[in-house]
Structure formats: C-alpha cells, structure tokens
Design a protein around this motif. Sequence first.
Motif, PDB file in Angstrom:
ATOM      1  N   THR A 155       0.849  -1.192   0.000  1.00 40.87           N
ATOM      2  CA  THR A 155       0.000   0.000   0.000  1.00 40.87           C
ATOM      3  C   THR A 155       0.884   1.241   0.000  1.00 40.87           C
ATOM      4  O   THR A 155       1.781   1.379   0.841  1.00 40.87           O
ATOM      5  CB  THR A 155      -0.923   0.008   1.222  1.00 40.87           C
ATOM      6  N   GLN A 174      -4.682   6.007  -0.202  1.00 42.30           N
ATOM      7  CA  GLN A 174      -3.892   4.781  -0.133  1.00 42.30           C
ATOM      8  C   GLN A 174      -4.203   3.935  -1.366  1.00 42.30           C
ATOM      9  O   GLN A 174      -5.358   3.566  -1.590  1.00 42.30           O
ATOM     10  CB  GLN A 174      -4.200   4.002   1.144  1.00 42.30           C
ATOM     11  N   LEU A 176      -3.205   0.532  -3.819  1.00 51.66           N
ATOM     12  CA  LEU A 176      -2.557  -0.778  -3.843  1.00 51.66           C
ATOM     13  C   LEU A 176      -1.614  -0.857  -5.036  1.00 51.66           C
ATOM     14  O   LEU A 176      -2.023  -0.602  -6.177  1.00 51.66           O
ATOM     15  CB  LEU A 176      -3.613  -1.880  -3.927  1.00 51.66           C
TER      16      LEU A 176
END
Length: 845
Positions: A155, A174, A176
Amino acid sequence: MHIPSIELIYIAEIYQLIFKLEEKKLKRISKNPPTRTTWSHDQYDSLCLPSVFSFWNFLSQRFSGLWYILYFYIMSQSQSQSTPSSTNVASSTATSPCPPQPTHSKPSMPPPNPSSSKKRKAPPIPKTKQPTIIASLERSSSERSWVWDYVTKCTVSEIQEVEKDGKKEKVEVQVLKAKCNHCNALFACDTSGCGTSTDIKHINKHCKSYKPTDELQKVIGSSGPSGDVKNMLVAKGWSQEESVEGIIEFIVMEEVPFSIVESEGFRLMMCKVQPRLHVPSRRTIVRELFSMYDSMKEQLKKEIHNHRVSLTTDTWTSVQNLNYMVLTAHFVDDDWNMHKRILNFCLISSHEGKEIGKMIEQCLVEWGIEKVMCISVDNASANKVAIEYVVRKMQKWPNSKVIMNGKFMHVRCLAHIINLVVKHGLKRLETSVDALRNAVRFVRSSPRRLSYFKKCVENEKLDSRGLVVMDVPTRWNSTYMMLESCLKFKKAFERMIEDDEANIYTTYFSEKVFTDEGEEVAGKGRIGPHKEEDWDNAEVFVKFLKVFYLVTLKVSATKYPTSNTAVHDVIAVENEIEKLFLPEYMQTGGPAELVLRDMAFNMRAKYRKYFGSIESLNQIFVIALVLDPRFKLRHYMHLCRKQLQLLDEEIEQKSNQVKTLLKTMCDEYVSQAFDSQTQQKGREDLVLDTSSSRVKQSSSSVPTENPMIFSQIMDDWEKELEDTEDIALAHEVDRYLLDTVEKVPHGSQFDVLKWWKLKGRSTYPTLALIGKDVLPIQVSTVASESAFSGGKRVIDPCRSCLLPQTVESLMCLQNWIRSEPIGSIEYEASPAKLEFYQECEEDWM
C-alpha cells in the motif's frame, strides 16, 4: 454451421476429462521461474497439454470458426450454473488455461480477453526437469501467476485530485501497488482492471537488479571460504542438495542447535542469500546428518584400511551422567602426510579395564582395522588391563598382523606423567600459590574490582595489555600460566594494598568461605594477601617449570610427529630435576631455594617411579629416534654417554639391542609384505613367467663350473667375510646406520616425513614402511582429551537431551570435515613389472 446445445455440453465434458489428465503438467509449469526468454511454439507443444491441443485442432477442423462459442459457453457455465454437476464443470474450466486459437500448424494460448489482438506471453521454459523451489511466503488463490514470486503487493500513499462541490482538491489516498522485490519499482495492482503483463515484462526485460540463474548454470567462484590460502577458481553451480549439505556442515562446525534452521533470522538470511533455497526442517536436517555420517564413514573405511594406525583413547562422563569413550586414529598416508581421525565417540558401560578393552575391540571390528601399531593411554590401572585384553584378542585373529606380538602396544601418556610429577612437587608451594590465586579471584570477581585493578595498572605505567588469568587447580600448566601473568602485574598487586583506603582489597581475604552447597567452611578463610615470600616462590617456580611447560606443549602436538623426539623430552625433564641438586643452584640457602629443593626431591621420587631407567621407556620411541636421519644409532649412544652417564659396556649392549630390535622388525615387515603379495601373485604370473624365461634364455649360453670346486670357493669366501664388516652391508638396517647423518642447521625446521618421502623411501623401502607406522605414534593422549573439550560444548546443559548416536555423529563429522583429505597412490608398479617394462624398452631400443 450451427452446433446444438447438447453437443456443446458433451464437448465441454470431454474437455474436462482431458484437462484432468494434463493437470499435473499444468502444476509443474506454473512453478517454473522466469528468465529473459519466452517459450517458443515447439517448446510449448512438447510440454503443455498435447492432448488438449489435439482436441482443439479437431474442433477447428470439424467446426471451423466456431470455437469461441464453446469457450464462452464454458465460461458462462462456470458463472451461471449452480447445480452440482455444472458447478464441477465450471470449477474445472475456470481454473484451466484459456483455449488455444484454432491454427492448423502451431496452436497457441489466447489471452483472457478474446477480443484483444495481443497474445499473452507464456512463462519461460525451465532448463531442468525438477521444478525450482522458491523460498517465499504462501500466496493467495488469486495470485496464481509465477510473477508473484518476484513482486509483492503493498500500500502506497499518493496525492490525487478529487472533485468536491465543483472544485478539485488534492487529497492523500492509499493505493494498492505491486513492488518489485529486486529494484523496488512500483506498478499498478488494481485487481479489477489490471493484470500481470506489466510485471512480467518488467521482470523479463527491464529489471536491472534481477539476474536470473539456472540450476545447471555454473559461475566462477573460489573453491573454499574467503581467506583460505588453498582457494582456487572453480566453476560452481547451485543445487538444493548441496545447499542442505552446507547447512549441515555449518551446524556441525559451529556447534549450533538443529533448531536454528527454523528460526526467523536464519530463514530471512537464506531467503536473501539464495531465494530458490527451500530451508528444510530440523527433522530433515537430522536425517541428512545421519546420511552424511554414514557415507563419510564408508569412504573413510576404504581410505584407512591399507594403513597401520596408532590409537589414542580416553573416557569421560558428560552432564547427562553418561560414560563416553573416544577412539582416535593417527596414521601417515601414501603421500606422507600425517592425519588424525576420530573413529568413535560412543557410550561405555563403565570405566573398568575389561569394558574398555571390549569397546576398543568392537570399534576395530566395526571399522575393519587389522593393523594397529600402538595404543596411547593415560596411567590409570584400568588402561593396562584394557591393552592386555586387546592384544590377546588381536593375536587370535586369523592372519594376525600384530607387530612383535604386541610387545610395544602399550604407550603411557608422557603429558600425564609430567602432570603427576609437577603436581607432586607443587604440594610444597601450595600456600604461595593459593595466596596469588585468591588475588586473581578478587580481580575477576566483579566489574568494580576489575576497574580498580586496571587503575592500579595505569598508575604503575605497566606496558602489558593482557590481564591475569584464572587457573584450573587440577591442571598444573594453567597454574603456571596464572603465576606467569601475576608476575607481570606484581607492582599493580602491591599498589592495590598500598592504595586500599576503603579496605576493599584487604577485607576480601577476611570474608567467610562457603562450599558449593552454601555451607560455611569452619576455621578456614581465604589465604592472603600475598607477601614478598610468595612472590619469590612464584618466581622460582615459574623459572623452574618452564621446561616442563614447553615439553608438555611439544608432546601434545597431533599434526606432526613427536615420537622421534620423545627420548629427548624424557631426558630434558630428568635433567631439569637433577639440576636443582647441583651446588651452584644452592648458593644462598634462602627460604626459596630450600622450598625448591624440597620440591625437587618430591618430583624426582615421582619421576623415577615411571622412568627409573632408559628401559622403562617404551623402546618403540628409541626406534623412532633411530629412524630420524638427523640422529640414527650414533645419537642414541651419545645420549647414553653424555646425558645418562652410562659405562661403555652398557652403551654397547644397549646399541646392539636396538639394532637387533630394528632388524627383527624389518624382517617381520618383509614377511608380512610377502604374505600380502602372494594374494596378488596370480595377477603378476604373466610378468614373472616372461621375465624368468628371458633370464633362462640369456643364462643358457653361460658355461657352468664344477659344483664341488665352486662350493669350496664360496665357503672360504663367506668365512673371510665373517671376519670383516663388509658382510653387514647386506642388511638394509646396516646400510642405513652406516650412511652419513643428515646435517641440519641449528634451529631450522626439519620435516622427517618429507625426508622419507623424497630420499629414504627409494633407498630403504622396508625401513620406510616401519617409519611410516612408527613416526605417527602419539606420545600423549591430548588428541582424545581435546575431543572431550568439544563434547562439553556439544552436550551442554541446554542440549543434554541429545541421543548418543547424534553426539557421535556430530563429534566425528566435525573432525572429518575439518581434516585434510587423505592422499593415496592408486597404482604403483611392482618390481617384477618394472623389470618387465625395462626389458621391453631395451628390446625396442
């Protein structure tokens, strides 16, 4: 062309059956690592689902252009059907690879999206049949691509523009991402819209930190650890088996527990050192340890079988309250290098002599050792019984190869005798030694006291960087080292008494003394503090015992011969004791000299108990002295005359005894060598018959003399030779003793084994065999006692649950791994063959 729905169902079921047959191949392919190259169509056809390809080719020919209908039908069935039968079909097809496009020549796998024109790159082809094992964490079911072994989800915080109330704002979100494990590059990792093609392309082409290697690919590296002078550049490859073997060697040599392979730090280190390594469990390590022990033992059996060995043995009680016996073999190989090998580190029921003898016999039978020269033991009475038992049993063996009926089999440990002699003399200096020992114990008892002592050392401006050492009361050589270190810091100890304003040092000696159980010792305090008399006694003691200390170090060596100088060591100890009785050593008659004289009386009485005369020493050491080309028999006679003060008649008698003993051993070696050669006689009959026939043909032309006249002439000649010394040259021993002595500059190193290898072996072959067996005889049992020092580290209180079999494997393997390889001569022509080859060469010339 239209395909009915029932046919689609049948085709899907057929496809499912074919896929199950090829499922194992799919699993193998999915574990292969990536390389810089991709698979070709031919390689893909040879490894991947040939039956499936044949099936799709059949469909493409039978139903041209409609294979996508079947593919979408299978995919729709996996999503829509909920019945048991349809669920099974869907589950199998969902996990299967995409169907290939219908080409008549080379089928290929389509991408997940049929509308895309790009083809998905297949994983690289492996160069070995076995799959490469990756040391990585378990992946989830959604991460089925091989690339997830090289990238990791993480992340990451990013600044993005978000429209809020008609205005664009930058907010931190945030996201991925997929991070490369090698270069830390980041890629999109959205599970809904992003695949792994970008990651695969990066690993295969763009990653500069990733260097793909193959199990069969070798690299240039050193043959051993860095810093070793014997290192060479060799081509080395990687394999799982060699890596596990290296882990076992690390555990054995560094004496670490087996559970270290399951520790987090060890696995993290291995993952970084070699990501492909699959670190085994501790149970697997133990199994592989036993396998390595068995294989190395069988190899050592073959190497040691042709050598005559000298043994050392000793017993020990571990913290497990178990009795262990160690048996060590010492020998010289065919390349004239000396070796030491621990044969057994096994349990023994008791320390009785008969039990020790039975265990030695059992070990010899287990190893197939038939030729034993000597067995070195300490001076315990049980060891004498054990040696006598072994000699009786070996004499009864078929084709017994015991030299001189085992007359010189028993060798007493010289280091142990010196220890007994010195400890017997130390009783007179017990008070002075205890006073200095307590002073050293004070310094090492707490950090505060140690800093106080260091401050006194700095104030006295002493140059010595070391500190005082604590002794082991049962070992006199450690007491010698303690007193020697105390004398260096004499001024610092005296200053501790002068500057002791807080009475830290003086009150220490008035404290109560307690036993190990915590009970107070009544009427006994610490001896001290030290006085000037104690320092005088210590100085005289260190000066006197320096010779004993150096002799002990000398006879404790195991990597070079010590038997050829054992006579010198015994004489040096005796001369040092007798020196104290000379008038020049008793000039003042002070207390220190009187104490030293009393100590010399006690030591001489103990010494003469073991070496009352030169005959008390094992005569095999005299043979070893004579076989040293620097000394020979003349040097032994010189020692008897100058050092032992013997009469000329006694010297002549002893020299004749030594010469007779050496000739007897030489004849016995010739006899045993002849018996062993008769077993190979059949292989050399052709050479012998050929050479003998040629001798007969050449001698047939020589006229024969009258037998009566020739016999009378030879009898007269033999009588003439008996009155002279010329007939003595017929024996190899006499030729060796009459040859010149090797002159070596004083103080220079002389390798007696190298001399016999380069010069003596060709000139004196039988004596070379005797020297090869006599020179490695051990004068002490330090080789076996040092094994117990390692045993204390292996069987410590934290590892007291180790089984005896495991302990033996660890101790033996540690010695075998650290030892140099045994040199051997694979082929050596016999004299008959050499003669035959020489005749062939002469005929050809």
